[in-house]
Scaffold this active site. Structure first.
Site, PDB file in Angstrom:
ATOM      1  N   ASP A   1       3.541 -96.889  70.317  1.00 51.73           N
ATOM      2  CA  ASP A   1       4.132 -97.353  69.062  1.00 51.73           C
ATOM      3  C   ASP A   1       5.630 -97.595  69.186  1.00 51.73           C
ATOM      4  O   ASP A   1       6.181 -98.467  68.506  1.00 51.73           O
ATOM      5  CB  ASP A   1       3.875 -96.333  67.947  1.00 51.73           C
ATOM      6  CG  ASP A   1       2.455 -96.404  67.421  1.00 51.73           C
ATOM      7  OD1 ASP A   1       1.687 -97.267  67.898  1.00 51.73           O
ATOM      8  OD2 ASP A   1       2.107 -95.609  66.540  1.00 51.73           O
TER       9      ASP A   1
ATOM     10  N   SER B   1      10.187 -84.078  65.267  1.00 50.58           N
ATOM     11  CA  SER B   1       8.857 -84.363  64.732  1.00 50.58           C
ATOM     12  C   SER B   1       7.960 -85.016  65.771  1.00 50.58           C
ATOM     13  O   SER B   1       6.731 -85.004  65.638  1.00 50.58           O
ATOM     14  CB  SER B   1       8.962 -85.249  63.485  1.00 50.58           C
ATOM     15  OG  SER B   1       9.351 -86.565  63.827  1.00 50.58           O
TER      16      SER B   1
ATOM     17  N   TYR C   1      14.189 -86.905  63.863  1.00 52.82           N
ATOM     18  CA  TYR C   1      12.935 -87.571  64.222  1.00 52.82           C
ATOM     19  C   TYR C   1      12.401 -87.071  65.558  1.00 52.82           C
ATOM     20  O   TYR C   1      11.194 -86.874  65.742  1.00 52.82           O
ATOM     21  CB  TYR C   1      13.175 -89.076  64.245  1.00 52.82           C
ATOM     22  CG  TYR C   1      11.942 -89.946  64.345  1.00 52.82           C
ATOM     23  CD1 TYR C   1      10.678 -89.471  63.989  1.00 52.82           C
ATOM     24  CD2 TYR C   1      12.037 -91.268  64.786  1.00 52.82           C
ATOM     25  CE1 TYR C   1       9.553 -90.286  64.076  1.00 52.82           C
ATOM     26  CE2 TYR C   1      10.924 -92.086  64.856  1.00 52.82           C
ATOM     27  CZ  TYR C   1       9.685 -91.592  64.512  1.00 52.82           C
ATOM     28  OH  TYR C   1       8.574 -92.393  64.596  1.00 52.82           O
ATOM     29  N   ASN C   2      13.303 -86.849  66.507  1.00 53.81           N
ATOM     30  CA  ASN C   2      12.912 -86.363  67.826  1.00 53.81           C
ATOM     31  C   ASN C   2      12.075 -85.092  67.737  1.00 53.81           C
ATOM     32  O   ASN C   2      11.071 -84.936  68.438  1.00 53.81           O
ATOM     33  CB  ASN C   2      14.164 -86.111  68.669  1.00 53.81           C
ATOM     34  CG  ASN C   2      13.869 -85.338  69.935  1.00 53.81           C
ATOM     35  OD1 ASN C   2      13.400 -85.884  70.927  1.00 53.81           O
ATOM     36  ND2 ASN C   2      14.154 -84.032  69.908  1.00 53.81           N
TER      37      ASN C   2
ATOM     38  N   ASP D   1      22.503 -85.654  53.816  1.00 55.94           N
ATOM     39  CA  ASP D   1      22.733 -86.067  55.201  1.00 55.94           C
ATOM     40  C   ASP D   1      22.709 -87.586  55.336  1.00 55.94           C
ATOM     41  O   ASP D   1      23.453 -88.161  56.129  1.00 55.94           O
ATOM     42  CB  ASP D   1      21.664 -85.456  56.106  1.00 55.94           C
ATOM     43  CG  ASP D   1      21.900 -83.973  56.376  1.00 55.94           C
ATOM     44  OD1 ASP D   1      22.999 -83.483  56.069  1.00 55.94           O
ATOM     45  OD2 ASP D   1      20.978 -83.311  56.889  1.00 55.94           O
TER      46      ASP D   1
ATOM     47  N   GLU E   1      19.809 -90.730  65.943  1.00 55.73           N
ATOM     48  CA  GLU E   1      18.908 -91.359  66.893  1.00 55.73           C
ATOM     49  C   GLU E   1      18.834 -92.854  66.692  1.00 55.73           C
ATOM     50  O   GLU E   1      19.290 -93.401  65.690  1.00 55.73           O
ATOM     51  CB  GLU E   1      17.496 -90.775  66.791  1.00 55.73           C
ATOM     52  CG  GLU E   1      16.683 -91.242  65.603  1.00 55.73           C
ATOM     53  CD  GLU E   1      16.871 -90.430  64.356  1.00 55.73           C
ATOM     54  OE1 GLU E   1      17.030 -91.051  63.279  1.00 55.73           O
ATOM     55  OE2 GLU E   1      16.872 -89.189  64.423  1.00 55.73           O
TER      56      GLU E   1
END
Length: 268
Positions: free
Chosen positions: A150, A166, A163-164, A45, A123
């Site tokens: 963060d 997680s 990522y979203n 990917d 993202e």
């Protein structure tokens, strides 16, 4: 039909790419890296996301195919031992495709008036270099909240599985051409408050982030990384263009989600 083969020097990806090029030439399929109709990525990917950045100015004319040299990825439908079957599919190509939304990202640096345009399939994030990120968040130019934490992650529907996810964000079907904002370790107490949940915005809405207190920030758009950047403002919206995949045996979205996160052996 003009085909480009895109790979990175990793694992056995280059060997597989060389074999694919030989087979394409043997079948009299034109190899054209600069102006292809189809881009075949060999790797994973990450390789496909890199190829998207390389061909982002040709999205109206390019369709992608992913060949994975390891485990099946989210965007890669073919395995490295299926090159002959892939060649047959390319020769029988009828122009069909499936498109996924992408992000248009306009980044304005301090002291500049013209933003820099970036694109992302998955993202984009912003984080502070060495301390807490403080940023004002606007939806359609209307102030929503002051974020402290963060960082923030803005994702596409397909990127909602990356990522979203997680970060506790929702998984969104790409037919819903929305964008999602997820918090990265937000600070919430009696003094500082945020919504504390991922937020999904409609296709005609946009997000504007304005970092406070100055300083330098780390910005990403998929695999594009900009470190220590004096960012004044970032504006996100769903792009007018899409990333298109050749529809030979392109797995449906929920099939991809199941393959990626659940796998076999979970049938009732």
């Amino acid at each position: 039909m003009k085909v480009a083969v895109y790979c990175k020097q990793a694992n056995n990806a280059q060997d597989v790419a060389d074999k694919l090029i030989e087979k394409l030439k043997a079948n009299k399929i034109t190899i054209d890296r600069e102006r292809p109709d189809i881009v075949v990525t060999v790797g994973g990917d990450g390789t496909l996301l890199s190829a998207f950045q390389y061909y982002q100015t040709q999205l109206e004319n390019v369709r992608f195919i992913g060949v994975h040299t390891g485990h099946l990825g989210f965007y890669t439908d073919w395995r490295d031992y299926e090159l002959d079957e892939l060649i047959l599919a390319i020769k029988a190509d009828n122009g069909e495709c499936v498109g996924y939304p992408i992000l248009d990202i306009d980044v304005t640096m301090v002291g500049e008036t013209t933003p820099i345009r970036y694109h992302a399939v998955n993202e984009s994030t912003i984080k502070k270099v060495s301390s807490t990120l403080v940023a004002d968040v606007y939806f359609k130019d209307r102030f929503f909240e002051r974020f402290r934490g963060d960082g923030l992650c803005i994702s596409t529907p397909t990127g909602s599985t990356a990522y979203n996810r997680s970060l506790g964000g929702a998984v969104v079907h790409p037919q819903l051409e929305v964008l999602q904002m997820a918090e990265i370790a937000s600070i919430n107490n009696r003094v500082f408050r945020t919504l504390g949940a991922s937020i999904i915005l409609a296709p005609d809405e946009w997000i504007t982030l304005r970092p406070a207190h100055g300083g330098d920030f780390n910005f990403t758009a998929d695999q594009v990384n900009i470190f220590d950047a004096p960012i004044e403002q970032i504006k996100y919206r769903i792009g007018e263009q899409k990333i298109n995949f050749a529809k030979y045996r392109h797995t449906d979205f929920w099939g991809r989600v199941r393959n990626a996160f659940i796998g076999d052996g979970n049938e009732v």
